[in-house]
Design a protein around this motif. Structure first.
Motif, PDB file in Angstrom:
ATOM      1  N   ILE A  11       0.823  -1.215   0.000  1.00 42.79           N
ATOM      2  CA  ILE A  11       0.000   0.000   0.000  1.00 42.79           C
ATOM      3  C   ILE A  11       0.855   1.261   0.000  1.00 42.79           C
ATOM      4  CG2 ILE A  11      -2.044  -1.104   0.971  1.00 42.79           C
ATOM      5  CD1 ILE A  11      -1.383   0.208   3.678  1.00 42.79           C
ATOM      6  N   THR A  23      -5.357   5.812   5.112  1.00 43.41           N
ATOM      7  CA  THR A  23      -5.458   4.385   5.420  1.00 43.41           C
ATOM      8  C   THR A  23      -5.024   4.103   6.853  1.00 43.41           C
ATOM      9  OG1 THR A  23      -5.196   3.747   3.106  1.00 43.41           O
ATOM     10  CG2 THR A  23      -4.622   2.084   4.757  1.00 43.41           C
ATOM     11  N   LEU A  50      -6.172  -2.764   3.685  1.00 40.81           N
ATOM     12  CA  LEU A  50      -6.370  -3.000   2.252  1.00 40.81           C
ATOM     13  C   LEU A  50      -7.605  -2.320   1.665  1.00 40.81           C
ATOM     14  CD1 LEU A  50      -5.323  -6.756   2.034  1.00 40.81           C
ATOM     15  CD2 LEU A  50      -4.123  -4.781   1.049  1.00 40.81           C
ATOM     16  N   CYS A  53      -6.654  -0.126  -1.289  1.00 40.73           N
ATOM     17  CA  CYS A  53      -5.445  -0.516  -2.025  1.00 40.73           C
ATOM     18  C   CYS A  53      -5.548  -0.262  -3.529  1.00 40.73           C
ATOM     19  CB  CYS A  53      -5.067  -1.962  -1.734  1.00 40.73           C
ATOM     20  SG  CYS A  53      -6.210  -3.216  -2.356  1.00 40.73           S
ATOM     21  N   GLY A  90     -10.165  -3.660  -5.080  1.00 40.36           N
ATOM     22  CA  GLY A  90      -9.351  -3.868  -3.879  1.00 40.36           C
ATOM     23  C   GLY A  90      -9.581  -5.241  -3.270  1.00 40.36           C
TER      24      GLY A  90
END
Length: 188
Positions: A11, A23, A50, A53, A90
């Protein structure tokens, strides 16, 4: 178990600095809500890390991956707002790159932007955390933060309302699943 160091490396490379900071804010917020609502800590961490991502992919990349892998129908709403696909892509990346096959983690990533009816606790935590993490600044965010630690469903409804108002203010198309998700909460 998934190697979190690999996820952080991925990431950090896939996201712009501001999105990476976001994030980490979602991770922090989700972990706090996880403690309150008794959710699995490991699943919460992986889903939070995630969830975005695929956020910095281009519209064309998102559409291409979606179509090649039959992730979801690319309807008129999606064509007008391809960034809605970043959760679906994602979730695909989580499965393909990190061998994540836990349905709760996958759905938390997949629906963190659109929502859906009958979400799990983890899905709700990721959706709400995405909207209220510390770097988010919009009118009413502090109210939602206060509610989130007391009543997750009420905070989720407030986030749906906020999202729908924002989309209407931008004169954009509403994604049907978001409306269905809001209606589901009101009916239940």
């Amino acid at each position: 178990m998934v190697n979190e160091t690999e996820i952080y490396q991925y990431i950090r490379g896939a996201l712009r600095p501001k999105r990476y900071t976001h994030t980490l804010g979602v991770l922090e917020t989700a972990e706090s809500l996880c403690e309150i609502y008794g959710c699995d800590k490991y699943k919460t961490r992986i889903a939070a890390l995630l969830h975005d991502c695929a956020k910095n992919m281009s519209d064309d990349e998102l559409i291409k991956i979606t179509k090649e892998n039959n992730l979801i129908e690319v309807d008129e709403t999606i064509k007008h707002s391809p960034m809605l696909l970043h959760g679906f892509v994602g979730a695909y990346i989580a499965g393909e790159k990190f061998n994540i096959n836990d349905v709760d983690i996958i759905n938390s990533i997949k629906y963190h932007t659109t929502g859906r009816p009958n979400m799990s606790i983890l899905e709700k935590i990721i959706y709400v955390s995405d909207g209220i993490e510390p770097s988010r600044k919009f009118e009413g965010v502090d109210d939602i933060r206060e509610v989130a630690i007391k009543d997750l469903d009420k905070a989720l409804l407030m986030m749906y309302n906020q999202t729908i108002k924002y989309i209407i203010s931008k004169n954009q198309l509403l994604y049907p699943k978001t409306i269905e998700a809001r209606n589901y909460l009101l009916i239940k």
